[in-house]
Design a protein around this motif. Structure first.
Motif, PDB file in Angstrom:
ATOM      1  N   GLY A   1       0.767  -1.183  -0.314  1.00 39.25           N
ATOM      2  CA  GLY A   1      -0.140   0.101   0.140  1.00 39.25           C
ATOM      3  C   GLY A   1       0.721   1.528   0.130  1.00 39.25           C
ATOM      4  N   ARG A   2      -0.075   2.285  -0.210  1.00 39.37           N
ATOM      5  CA  ARG A   2       1.054   3.454  -0.073  1.00 39.37           C
ATOM      6  C   ARG A   2       0.875   4.030   2.146  1.00 39.37           C
ATOM      7  NH1 ARG A   2      -2.460   7.338  -4.346  1.00 39.37           N
ATOM      8  NH2 ARG A   2      -2.170   7.177  -6.524  1.00 39.37           N
ATOM      9  N   PRO A   3       2.443   4.445   1.576  1.00 42.56           N
ATOM     10  CA  PRO A   3       2.380   5.251   2.683  1.00 42.56           C
ATOM     11  C   PRO A   3       1.271   6.705   3.450  1.00 42.56           C
ATOM     12  CG  PRO A   3       4.041   5.641   1.297  1.00 42.56           C
ATOM     13  CD  PRO A   3       3.737   5.386   0.504  1.00 42.56           C
ATOM     14  N   ARG A   4       1.589   6.835   4.581  1.00 43.90           N
ATOM     15  CA  ARG A   4       0.242   7.562   4.938  1.00 43.90           C
ATOM     16  C   ARG A   4       0.769   9.168   4.428  1.00 43.90           C
ATOM     17  NH1 ARG A   4      -4.130   5.992   7.827  1.00 43.90           N
ATOM     18  NH2 ARG A   4      -3.906   3.860   8.829  1.00 43.90           N
ATOM     19  N   SER A   5      -0.472   9.890   4.145  1.00 46.98           N
ATOM     20  CA  SER A   5      -0.269  11.271   3.740  1.00 46.98           C
ATOM     21  C   SER A   5       0.251  12.095   4.944  1.00 46.98           C
ATOM     22  CB  SER A   5      -1.107  11.501   2.535  1.00 46.98           C
ATOM     23  OG  SER A   5      -0.597  12.883   2.399  1.00 46.98           O
ATOM     24  N   ALA A   6       1.485  13.115   4.600  1.00 48.50           N
ATOM     25  CA  ALA A   6       1.247  13.989   6.060  1.00 48.50           C
ATOM     26  C   ALA A   6       0.221  14.944   5.366  1.00 48.50           C
ATOM     27  CB  ALA A   6       2.525  14.818   5.939  1.00 48.50           C
ATOM     28  N   ASN A   7      -0.153  14.695   4.703  1.00 49.41           N
ATOM     29  CA  ASN A   7      -1.468  16.362   4.543  1.00 49.41           C
ATOM     30  C   ASN A   7      -2.496  15.268   3.584  1.00 49.41           C
ATOM     31  OD1 ASN A   7      -3.271  18.205   4.115  1.00 49.41           O
ATOM     32  ND2 ASN A   7      -1.704  19.424   2.788  1.00 49.41           N
TER      33      ASN A   7
END
Length: 101
Positions: free
Chosen positions: A49-55
């Motif tokens: 999966g994708r890394p969590r977005s900071a925003n």
């Protein structure tokens, strides 16, 4: 149902019955190396999966006139991202989020 439609799904083209019916013999285990601490230390856990977005983005609902939507869509793929960037540049700054009138 039409006559040209298959009754069952497509075949994988392999002999799955033979593979499923194979019973692993003790001699086959000799081919596998024993797991040791060094092998386990080299292993990596991949969560995928994708890394969590900071925003992160948040879904909202907004009503716009049809001509505004069509003009943005006419700019091509990525129009929603460009619209969000444009709104971000025009957004008021400050802690209250309101313009000072």
């Amino acid at each position: 149902m039409t006559a040209s439609k298959r009754a069952s799904g497509p075949s994988l083209g392999s002999d799955l019955k033979r593979v499923d019916g194979h019973v692993i013999q003790p001699a086959e285990y000799d081919e596998l190396p024993e797991l040791d601490d060094e092998m386990l230390a080299r292993g990596k856990v991949n969560r995928g999966g994708r890394p969590r977005s900071a925003n992160p983005k948040r879904l909202i609902s907004i009503r716009l006139t049809e001509d505004v939507i069509q003009r943005w869509r006419a700019t091509g793929p990525g129009w929603q991202t460009r619209m969000a960037e444009s709104l971000s540049r025009l957004a008021p700054t400050g802690s209250g989020g309101q313009t000072g009138e």
